[in-house]
Structures are given as C-alpha cells and as structure tokens.
Design a protein around this motif. Structure first.
Motif, PDB file in Angstrom:
ATOM      1  N   ASN A   9      18.995 127.281 -59.656  1.00 55.12           N
ATOM      2  CA  ASN A   9      19.156 127.161 -61.108  1.00 55.12           C
ATOM      3  C   ASN A   9      20.526 126.544 -61.365  1.00 55.12           C
ATOM      4  O   ASN A   9      21.544 127.195 -61.169  1.00 55.12           O
ATOM      5  N   LYS A  59      21.839 125.711 -64.118  1.00 54.06           N
ATOM      6  CA  LYS A  59      22.427 126.117 -65.408  1.00 54.06           C
ATOM      7  C   LYS A  59      22.984 124.889 -66.144  1.00 54.06           C
ATOM      8  O   LYS A  59      22.420 123.815 -66.046  1.00 54.06           O
ATOM      9  N   HIS A  80      15.276 133.924 -68.256  1.00 52.32           N
ATOM     10  CA  HIS A  80      16.542 134.147 -67.540  1.00 52.32           C
ATOM     11  C   HIS A  80      17.443 135.049 -68.377  1.00 52.32           C
ATOM     12  O   HIS A  80      17.471 134.952 -69.603  1.00 52.32           O
ATOM     13  N   GLU A 124      16.471 139.792 -61.061  1.00 55.80           N
ATOM     14  CA  GLU A 124      17.892 139.430 -61.085  1.00 55.80           C
ATOM     15  C   GLU A 124      18.673 140.493 -61.855  1.00 55.80           C
ATOM     16  O   GLU A 124      18.737 140.445 -63.085  1.00 55.80           O
ATOM     17  N   ILE A 175      24.612 138.690 -61.392  1.00 58.66           N
ATOM     18  CA  ILE A 175      24.521 137.247 -61.627  1.00 58.66           C
ATOM     19  C   ILE A 175      25.906 136.674 -61.900  1.00 58.66           C
ATOM     20  O   ILE A 175      26.583 137.079 -62.853  1.00 58.66           O
ATOM     21  N   GLY A 176      26.321 135.747 -61.050  1.00 58.79           N
ATOM     22  CA  GLY A 176      27.587 135.042 -61.240  1.00 58.79           C
ATOM     23  C   GLY A 176      28.816 135.927 -61.065  1.00 58.79           C
ATOM     24  O   GLY A 176      29.921 135.522 -61.409  1.00 58.79           O
ATOM     25  N   GLY A 178      21.059 136.875 -57.790  1.00 55.34           N
ATOM     26  CA  GLY A 178      22.312 137.555 -58.140  1.00 55.34           C
ATOM     27  C   GLY A 178      23.293 137.394 -57.005  1.00 55.34           C
ATOM     28  O   GLY A 178      23.268 138.165 -56.049  1.00 55.34           O
ATOM     29  N   SER A 179      24.129 136.337 -57.116  1.00 54.01           N
ATOM     30  CA  SER A 179      25.173 136.082 -56.115  1.00 54.01           C
ATOM     31  C   SER A 179      24.624 135.959 -54.693  1.00 54.01           C
ATOM     32  O   SER A 179      25.229 136.450 -53.741  1.00 54.01           O
ATOM     33  N   LEU A 195      16.386 133.222 -56.181  1.00 50.87           N
ATOM     34  CA  LEU A 195      16.760 132.333 -57.287  1.00 50.87           C
ATOM     35  C   LEU A 195      18.280 132.317 -57.281  1.00 50.87           C
ATOM     36  O   LEU A 195      18.919 133.367 -57.364  1.00 50.87           O
ATOM     37  N   GLY A 251      22.066 130.632 -58.411  1.00 53.65           N
ATOM     38  CA  GLY A 251      22.862 129.863 -59.358  1.00 53.65           C
ATOM     39  C   GLY A 251      23.981 129.126 -58.631  1.00 53.65           C
ATOM     40  O   GLY A 251      23.784 128.034 -58.098  1.00 53.65           O
ATOM     41  N   GLY A 252      25.152 129.752 -58.565  1.00 56.50           N
ATOM     42  CA  GLY A 252      26.362 129.111 -58.035  1.00 56.50           C
ATOM     43  C   GLY A 252      26.172 128.386 -56.711  1.00 56.50           C
ATOM     44  O   GLY A 252      26.587 127.228 -56.560  1.00 56.50           O
TER      45      GLY A 252
HETATM   46  C1  PEP Z   1      21.017 132.753 -61.564  1.00 57.48           C
HETATM   47  O1  PEP Z   1      21.520 131.931 -62.318  1.00 57.48           O
HETATM   48  O2  PEP Z   1      19.827 133.001 -61.701  1.00 57.48           O
HETATM   49  C2  PEP Z   1      21.859 133.393 -60.553  1.00 57.48           C
HETATM   50  C3  PEP Z   1      21.319 134.299 -59.786  1.00 57.48           C
HETATM   51  O3  PEP Z   1      23.172 133.002 -60.461  1.00 57.48           O
HETATM   52  P1  PEP Z   1      24.213 133.330 -59.258  1.00 57.48           P
HETATM   53  O4  PEP Z   1      23.502 132.989 -57.979  1.00 57.48           O
HETATM   54  O5  PEP Z   1      25.380 132.425 -59.525  1.00 57.48           O
HETATM   55  O6  PEP Z   1      24.559 134.769 -59.353  1.00 57.48           O
END
Ligand code: PEP
Length: 251
Positions: A9, A11, A95, A167, A172-173, A212-213, A232, A234-235
């Motif tokens: 993702n 973002k 989300h 998540e 998350i993040g 989640g991270s 899933l 993000g970063g």
């Molecule tokens: C997300 O955006 O769904 C996510 C899990 O972000 P991150 O991996 O950065 O925590």
C-alpha cells in the motif's frame, strides 16, 4: 492450500516517475517468485502509468479505495468500474486511515465491497482495533463487528474474491509489530468467525493478511503462523529491495 499474498500500500506517496522507477526496480527482483500473489497499490493518478510499467510482470495492480456508485454527480469520487478500466484487479477497502481520517464506517465499507465485487474487482478488506480498544480488551468485539457488518449480505461465492487484512491500528506505521502470537490469535478468531457467518470451506479458503510494520526482519515469524496468509505492507513497500525481500520471504 492458500496462496500467500504480499500487497504494498503506497498510501500518498510516489508521483509518476517515482512510481515507475519503483516497479521497474521491483519487477526483476520478484519475477522468478512463483507461488506468491504480488500486488501494488499506488495513488489513483498513476494507476494507468504503473499498469503499463507492469506489463509482462507477475505483479498485480490495486487501488487504495473506491466509491460505491458506478457513475453520477459525485465530485471527487472514483468508481470500481473505472478502476477496473484503469487496469486494477484489486482494491483496498476500509483501511484504518480511511476509517480514521475520512469517516469510513462498517456500513460504507460494506457498500464499497459490494460495488467492487460487482465490478469484478477482488477486495483487500481491512479491519483492526485501535490501541485503546486493545487495552480495554475490546479487540475481539471490534473485529466481530467489523467482519460481520463489513461482509453483511455477501454470498459464500463472493467471499472467494475477498482477502481480509487484519491490521491492528497501533501497529500501522509505528514500527510496533504485533507479536507472532498476537497476530495468529486474531487471525484464528477471524477465520472462526468466517466459518460461523458463512461455512467451514469458505473459512478454510479465505486469505487473511497481517498488516502493521511488516519488515524483512519480521516477515518469516509472521508467515510461519498457520492462519497468516501474507501481508499488507505500507512503509516497507516503498523501496524495491525491502518489498522484494518480503515477497521472497520463503527463499
Ligand atoms: C498499511 O498501510 O496498511 C500498513 C500496514 O503500513 P505499515 O506497513 O507502514 O505499518
């Protein structure tokens, strides 16, 4: 056997040239990877550009959200049919950032899921509790409501095109990943709930991702859990090498 899914993702990151650079860097690193579904979810404005850059690769395209109407006087929205037309096979719905900042509710999530399935998109359906909800021991109550209301009115057949992403919002993040055990516990709960709401074969078949991270350092422990079918991300999806390391978790 459930095929693992690793989805990125992006973002609100990556303009067109950056997005193309990312997928051009990623594609060769994952092209030999069989047995994993690989998805990237850029911003709307670069979907068609990224689709072209993905030609001939094993990477699929998702959008990060959609509206529930197909067309009409809905300024600023985008419909599932338009996403399919832009080359998306998947869409992320519900989300936590949409729930937190844009007023998304279980009811709007449900409408969006139905519209996306009608447009023949597969759905990455996101759920998860906040830190306050976890600390007040409401995690399973929240997950029950999100799953029950989010999937209300769907058929067992339609569940075949749903991928759940658990998540926890606090992970998350934040760099704070759920432990393997915390994630597995939540995934088991979700799978049992799907069995209760639909049936056992549907629950056995549905993919449940953790988000989640997730990073190359923690993916193996998560993927070793019996009810975790992917991630899933993000970063760590914003750089080709870290996302490729996640996709290649089994190597
Ligand atoms: C997300 O955006 O769904 C996510 C899990 O972000 P991150 O991996 O950065 O925590």
């Amino acid at each position: 056997m459930r095929k693992p899914v690793i989805a990125g993702n992006w973002k609100l990151f990556k303009k067109s040239s950056e997005a193309v650079d990312l997928v051009m860097g990623l594609a060769p690193l994952v092209k030999a990877t069989a047995g994993v579904e690989i998805i990237v979810a850029p911003v709307f404005t670069v979907l068609t550009t990224v689709k072209q850059a993905l030609a001939g690769s094993n990477i699929m395209l998702a959008a990060q959200d959609c509206f529930w109407e197909e067309e009409g006087a809905f300024t600023g929205e985008i419909s599932p049919g338009m996403l399919a037309d832009a080359g998306c096979s998947h869409v992320i719905i519900g989300h936590s950032e949409r729930r937190q900042y844009f007023g998304e509710t279980d009811a709007t999530v449900n409408r969006k899921i139905k519209a996306a399935l009608t447009a023949e998109l597969s759905v990455l359906f996101c759920i998860g509790e906040t830190l306050a909800e976890r600390e007040s021991e409401k995690t399973f109550e929240i997950l029950r409501t999100q799953v029950t209301d989010g999937l209300a009115g769907l058929t067992k057949e339609q569940l075949g095109n749903i991928i759940v992403a658990y998540e926890p919002v606090w992970a998350i993040g934040t760099g704070k990943t759920a432990t393997d055990e915390q994630a597995q516990e939540a995934h088991t709960f979700i799978r049992r709930l799907v069995a209760e709401l639909f049936d056992h074969p549907t629950a056995d078949a549905i993919r449940i991702l953790y988000g989640g991270s997730v990073k190359p350092e923690n993916i193996k422990g998560l993927m070793a859990q019996t009810d975790i079918d992917g991630a899933l991300v993000g970063g760590a999806s914003l750089k080709a090498d870290s996302f490729a390391a996640l996709v290649n978790f089994g190597k």
